[in-house]
Write a protein that holds these residues in place. Structure first.
Motif, PDB file in Angstrom:
ATOM      1  N   ALA A 188     -40.685  61.784  61.046  1.00  0.00           N
ATOM      2  CA  ALA A 188     -41.739  61.157  61.849  1.00  0.00           C
ATOM      3  C   ALA A 188     -41.584  59.637  61.849  1.00  0.00           C
ATOM      4  O   ALA A 188     -41.761  58.986  62.887  1.00  0.00           O
ATOM      5  N   MET A 189     -41.235  59.068  60.704  1.00  0.00           N
ATOM      6  CA  MET A 189     -41.028  57.618  60.634  1.00  0.00           C
ATOM      7  C   MET A 189     -39.835  57.201  61.495  1.00  0.00           C
ATOM      8  O   MET A 189     -39.885  56.179  62.179  1.00  0.00           O
ATOM      9  N   ASN A 190     -38.756  57.983  61.463  1.00  0.00           N
ATOM     10  CA  ASN A 190     -37.584  57.660  62.280  1.00  0.00           C
ATOM     11  C   ASN A 190     -37.914  57.713  63.769  1.00  0.00           C
ATOM     12  O   ASN A 190     -37.488  56.842  64.533  1.00  0.00           O
ATOM     13  N   ARG A 191     -38.686  58.738  64.191  1.00  0.00           N
ATOM     14  CA  ARG A 191     -39.097  58.816  65.595  1.00  0.00           C
ATOM     15  C   ARG A 191     -39.948  57.614  65.971  1.00  0.00           C
ATOM     16  O   ARG A 191     -39.783  57.029  67.045  1.00  0.00           O
ATOM     17  N   SER A 192     -40.847  57.199  65.076  1.00  0.00           N
ATOM     18  CA  SER A 192     -41.695  56.042  65.354  1.00  0.00           C
ATOM     19  C   SER A 192     -40.865  54.767  65.462  1.00  0.00           C
ATOM     20  O   SER A 192     -41.103  53.938  66.343  1.00  0.00           O
ATOM     21  N   MET A 193     -39.888  54.627  64.583  1.00  0.00           N
ATOM     22  CA  MET A 193     -39.039  53.434  64.629  1.00  0.00           C
ATOM     23  C   MET A 193     -38.214  53.406  65.921  1.00  0.00           C
ATOM     24  O   MET A 193     -38.011  52.343  66.515  1.00  0.00           O
ATOM     25  N   GLU A 194     -37.725  54.574  66.371  1.00  0.00           N
ATOM     26  CA  GLU A 194     -37.001  54.626  67.634  1.00  0.00           C
ATOM     27  C   GLU A 194     -37.909  54.248  68.796  1.00  0.00           C
ATOM     28  O   GLU A 194     -37.511  53.511  69.693  1.00  0.00           O
ATOM     29  N   TRP A 195     -39.138  54.760  68.782  1.00  0.00           N
ATOM     30  CA  TRP A 195     -40.080  54.436  69.848  1.00  0.00           C
ATOM     31  C   TRP A 195     -40.387  52.945  69.869  1.00  0.00           C
ATOM     32  O   TRP A 195     -40.452  52.333  70.926  1.00  0.00           O
ATOM     33  N   ILE A 196     -40.545  52.346  68.686  1.00  0.00           N
ATOM     34  CA  ILE A 196     -40.807  50.912  68.608  1.00  0.00           C
ATOM     35  C   ILE A 196     -39.617  50.136  69.144  1.00  0.00           C
ATOM     36  O   ILE A 196     -39.774  49.143  69.865  1.00  0.00           O
ATOM     37  N   GLY A 197     -38.395  50.585  68.805  1.00  0.00           N
ATOM     38  CA  GLY A 197     -37.200  49.914  69.306  1.00  0.00           C
ATOM     39  C   GLY A 197     -37.108  49.973  70.825  1.00  0.00           C
ATOM     40  O   GLY A 197     -36.717  49.006  71.478  1.00  0.00           O
ATOM     41  N   GLU A 198     -37.476  51.124  71.405  1.00  0.00           N
ATOM     42  CA  GLU A 198     -37.435  51.270  72.855  1.00  0.00           C
ATOM     43  C   GLU A 198     -38.512  50.435  73.530  1.00  0.00           C
ATOM     44  O   GLU A 198     -38.290  49.855  74.581  1.00  0.00           O
ATOM     45  N   SER A 199     -39.681  50.370  72.936  1.00  0.00           N
ATOM     46  CA  SER A 199     -40.784  49.659  73.578  1.00  0.00           C
ATOM     47  C   SER A 199     -40.789  48.168  73.264  1.00  0.00           C
ATOM     48  O   SER A 199     -41.563  47.423  73.846  1.00  0.00           O
ATOM     49  N   SER A 200     -39.936  47.703  72.360  1.00  0.00           N
ATOM     50  CA  SER A 200     -39.936  46.271  72.035  1.00  0.00           C
ATOM     51  C   SER A 200     -39.455  45.441  73.209  1.00  0.00           C
ATOM     52  O   SER A 200     -39.876  44.307  73.391  1.00  0.00           O
ATOM     53  N   GLY A 201     -38.577  45.978  74.049  1.00  0.00           N
ATOM     54  CA  GLY A 201     -38.140  45.258  75.242  1.00  0.00           C
ATOM     55  C   GLY A 201     -39.297  45.026  76.189  1.00  0.00           C
ATOM     56  O   GLY A 201     -39.410  43.973  76.813  1.00  0.00           O
ATOM     57  N   LEU A 202     -40.189  45.987  76.307  1.00  0.00           N
ATOM     58  CA  LEU A 202     -41.374  45.820  77.153  1.00  0.00           C
ATOM     59  C   LEU A 202     -42.282  44.734  76.603  1.00  0.00           C
ATOM     60  O   LEU A 202     -42.871  43.972  77.345  1.00  0.00           O
ATOM     61  N   GLY A 203     -42.374  44.650  75.303  1.00  0.00           N
ATOM     62  CA  GLY A 203     -43.219  43.642  74.671  1.00  0.00           C
ATOM     63  C   GLY A 203     -42.724  42.237  74.956  1.00  0.00           C
ATOM     64  O   GLY A 203     -43.524  41.322  75.177  1.00  0.00           O
ATOM     65  N   GLU A 204     -41.411  42.035  74.992  1.00  0.00           N
ATOM     66  CA  GLU A 204     -40.863  40.710  75.291  1.00  0.00           C
ATOM     67  C   GLU A 204     -41.190  40.307  76.723  1.00  0.00           C
ATOM     68  O   GLU A 204     -41.532  39.146  76.986  1.00  0.00           O
ATOM     69  N   ASP A 205     -41.111  41.252  77.661  1.00  0.00           N
ATOM     70  CA  ASP A 205     -41.443  40.951  79.052  1.00  0.00           C
ATOM     71  C   ASP A 205     -42.909  40.564  79.188  1.00  0.00           C
ATOM     72  O   ASP A 205     -43.249  39.600  79.879  1.00  0.00           O
ATOM     73  N   LEU A 206     -43.783  41.307  78.519  1.00  0.00           N
ATOM     74  CA  LEU A 206     -45.212  40.996  78.571  1.00  0.00           C
ATOM     75  C   LEU A 206     -45.506  39.637  77.939  1.00  0.00           C
ATOM     76  O   LEU A 206     -46.330  38.873  78.437  1.00  0.00           O
TER      77      LEU A 206
END
Length: 121
Positions: free
Chosen positions: A72-90
């Protein structure tokens, strides 16, 4: 089988030592308390190996739960890695909005001409 003999040997040595201590007690009135203490300690020494058998199942269950937690932690870390690009744009959009708002405030007081803007990372 060796574990069984080790437990019996340990309990036997403990009983001999306990009898020696009971023999050298300060008063006869303490004998019943010493016997209670010794019998409780012998019972605990005999129960520890028996409870060890049941503990193996608990250890396996704990290991399974830890694996689920890690996945579960690995899935969460992958999701954070994928969504971090969106955070930079925002974040960049928010900074640009803030710059425009501050420039409008300053321009209301005194006209400004901006010729070039450079953003460094």
């Amino acid at each position: 089988m060796n574990e069984f003999f080790a437990v019996i040997r340990r309990v036997g040595i403990f009983i001999i030592c306990a009898q020696t201590i009971t023999h050298f007690r300060p008063k006869a009135s303490y004998e019943k308390y010493l016997r209670l203490l010794v019998s409780t300690m012998v019972m605990v020494q005999l129960l520890i190996p028996i409870l060890g058998i049941f503990r193996k199942g608990v250890e396996e269950e704990f290991a399974g739960l830890m694996q689920k937690y890690e996945s579960a932690m690995n899935r969460s870390m992958e999701w954070i890695g994928e969504s971090s690009g969106l955070g930079e744009d925002l974040q960049q959009e928010y900074v640009m909005q803030e710059i425009y708002e501050r420039l409008k405030e300053v321009e209301a007081v005194e006209p400004i001409v901006v010729e070039e803007v450079e953003v460094a990372r």
